[in-house]
Design a protein around this motif. Sequence first.
Motif, PDB file in Angstrom:
ATOM      1  N   VAL A  54      -0.767   2.647  -5.529  1.00 25.03           N
ATOM      2  CA  VAL A  54      -0.617   3.613  -6.624  1.00 25.03           C
ATOM      3  C   VAL A  54      -0.811   5.046  -6.129  1.00 25.03           C
ATOM      4  O   VAL A  54      -0.252   5.980  -6.727  1.00 25.03           O
ATOM      5  CB  VAL A  54      -1.567   3.308  -7.796  1.00 25.03           C
ATOM      6  CG1 VAL A  54      -1.275   1.919  -8.374  1.00 25.03           C
ATOM      7  CG2 VAL A  54      -3.030   3.456  -7.414  1.00 25.03           C
ATOM      8  N   ALA A  55      -1.571   5.243  -5.059  1.00 24.99           N
ATOM      9  CA  ALA A  55      -1.707   6.597  -4.500  1.00 24.99           C
ATOM     10  C   ALA A  55      -0.368   7.092  -3.972  1.00 24.99           C
ATOM     11  O   ALA A  55      -0.007   8.268  -4.148  1.00 24.99           O
ATOM     12  CB  ALA A  55      -2.757   6.614  -3.397  1.00 24.99           C
ATOM     13  N   MET A  56       0.399   6.220  -3.320  1.00 26.33           N
ATOM     14  CA  MET A  56       1.704   6.628  -2.808  1.00 26.33           C
ATOM     15  C   MET A  56       2.675   6.906  -3.955  1.00 26.33           C
ATOM     16  O   MET A  56       3.477   7.851  -3.897  1.00 26.33           O
ATOM     17  CB  MET A  56       2.267   5.553  -1.881  1.00 26.33           C
ATOM     18  CG  MET A  56       1.382   5.249  -0.676  1.00 26.33           C
ATOM     19  SD  MET A  56       0.800   6.752   0.172  1.00 26.33           S
ATOM     20  CE  MET A  56      -0.255   6.052   1.429  1.00 26.33           C
ATOM     21  N   LEU A  57       2.606   6.109  -5.021  1.00 28.36           N
ATOM     22  CA  LEU A  57       3.430   6.388  -6.195  1.00 28.36           C
ATOM     23  C   LEU A  57       3.063   7.740  -6.801  1.00 28.36           C
ATOM     24  O   LEU A  57       3.940   8.492  -7.250  1.00 28.36           O
ATOM     25  CB  LEU A  57       3.237   5.289  -7.245  1.00 28.36           C
ATOM     26  CG  LEU A  57       3.728   3.884  -6.914  1.00 28.36           C
ATOM     27  CD1 LEU A  57       3.422   2.946  -8.075  1.00 28.36           C
ATOM     28  CD2 LEU A  57       5.202   3.851  -6.588  1.00 28.36           C
ATOM     29  N   GLU A  58       1.773   8.065  -6.800  1.00 30.70           N
ATOM     30  CA  GLU A  58       1.321   9.319  -7.392  1.00 30.70           C
ATOM     31  C   GLU A  58       1.810  10.523  -6.596  1.00 30.70           C
ATOM     32  O   GLU A  58       2.145  11.558  -7.175  1.00 30.70           O
ATOM     33  CB  GLU A  58      -0.202   9.330  -7.491  1.00 30.70           C
ATOM     34  CG  GLU A  58      -0.791  10.588  -8.099  1.00 30.70           C
ATOM     35  CD  GLU A  58      -0.340  10.844  -9.531  1.00 30.70           C
ATOM     36  OE1 GLU A  58      -0.394  12.019  -9.960  1.00 30.70           O
ATOM     37  OE2 GLU A  58       0.074   9.884 -10.225  1.00 30.70           O
ATOM     38  N   VAL A  59       1.847  10.405  -5.276  1.00 34.53           N
ATOM     39  CA  VAL A  59       2.397  11.501  -4.463  1.00 34.53           C
ATOM     40  C   VAL A  59       3.828  11.789  -4.891  1.00 34.53           C
ATOM     41  O   VAL A  59       4.211  12.940  -5.131  1.00 34.53           O
ATOM     42  CB  VAL A  59       2.337  11.153  -2.966  1.00 34.53           C
ATOM     43  CG1 VAL A  59       3.081  12.209  -2.140  1.00 34.53           C
ATOM     44  CG2 VAL A  59       0.888  11.048  -2.496  1.00 34.53           C
ATOM     45  N   LEU A  60       4.630  10.747  -5.007  1.00 33.56           N
ATOM     46  CA  LEU A  60       6.021  10.919  -5.420  1.00 33.56           C
ATOM     47  C   LEU A  60       6.105  11.497  -6.828  1.00 33.56           C
ATOM     48  O   LEU A  60       6.899  12.413  -7.082  1.00 33.56           O
ATOM     49  CB  LEU A  60       6.734   9.571  -5.356  1.00 33.56           C
ATOM     50  CG  LEU A  60       8.188   9.554  -5.812  1.00 33.56           C
ATOM     51  CD1 LEU A  60       9.061  10.419  -4.916  1.00 33.56           C
ATOM     52  CD2 LEU A  60       8.722   8.120  -5.846  1.00 33.56           C
TER      53      LEU A  60
END
Length: 456
Positions: free
Chosen positions: A287-293
């Motif tokens: 979810v951290a990588m999704l949040e960056v996007l």
Amino acid sequence: MRRLLPLLCGWMLCAAALAQASPTPEERLLEEIGQRAELMPNLEQLCDDIGSRLTGSSQLHRAQDWAMARLRAYGAVKVHLEAYDMGRPWQRGAARARLLNANGMALDVVQKGWTEGTAGLVRAQVTLLEAKTLDEFKAAAPALKGKIVLVESIFKATPEQRKDMARYRADAAQAIRDARLAGVLLVSSKGNGLRDMWGGPGSLFDQRAAILTGEHANVLKRLQARGIVPQVELALGGRFAARSAMAHNVVADYPGSDGSGDMVVLGAHLDSWDLGVGATDNGTGAVAMLEVLRAWHALGLRPKRALRIVLFSGEEQGLLGSRAYVTAHRGELARIQAVLVKDTGSGRITGFPDMRNEAWYAALSKAAAPAAGVGPLDVVYGQAGGSDFQPFAEQGVPAFPALQDERDYRSHTQHSQVDSLDHVDRAALTQAAQVLAVMAWGLANGERLPHGSAAP
């Protein structure tokens, strides 16, 4: 004209002041994620709605479909699955064990992942294995036949054997088969009655193997120390599917402005073990990588180099997904500016290792500097391994794991039944996403990082 000069000068001063006050992309990212992050709603959907995500399971397929929908909603293009042959999928079954003598207690066991079950109930004496090398195991093997072996630590390869690990693993696997053990009890690395889980293709003790809590292993050892031979019955119902199957990685792109094809890769594994719901290992990373996007897209930021999000599978079975990705994309590895991977729970990011490459130290430090306000952050001299950045690093790609405050990750949540949202620190997870967003932005727009092996 003279009358216009004061107006012109005033306008220029105002423009300069506005330019000076205009927030940088990094500042905007910190504010956007700090105020409007969707980390916890996404993590709740992933863990509470879908749950554990064993590689090869229908739940992982559901999680991948969910992740692809989120990626599209957050502005990604070319969102797709990439398949690789994972071998025969493994399915967990019922596991139980009981002490037949002494106090007759039920033993807290789970079947080790990627192992053949017992095909019924096994009753046998328990003996302690204390071999530190393969040669010591071979010497002890005749006395182990037909016994359930309690293994506190798996024997290690010698320096000479490490020169050819493929041969060593094959030799060790054959020696274990030849020993004809009735069963194997491995010991959880965690205390307080916490279960533990590991296993994958090629791991040692791949038949009739269970993992026992430390407290119950101690019962068996105390009995043996007093001259009482434990008698145990064991049933393990996990099994392999009849045929090989394909597993998948989720891949999505956020285009860059220069059209070079160069990219920064953000990676996390979406698969998990199945004793808990995989919140800290590695739902928080996903979810951290999704949040960056999401934040980049919400702010309309367009980087120089592209951003690629890869949600790997098979990490828990030995980096299967990331190794498959590196093999499939070997022709474009030279276009990767850097790889950032988060895989150590929900704690704050404290820095990144430079992987003992001085050429990468300065670039990491420069990219991290704008996130100092949510720090402190350090670029430290050192190497690391054991997660999905490793196959990239082995090919000389600049690949870096996030160093984190591990909190109770190693001691409690990782691979255990308490890997749940209750152990996620919302503020720390927000900080981690902020750091990753700023780091990725700096690397996507910074000077080209050279590829090459780390220093010995």
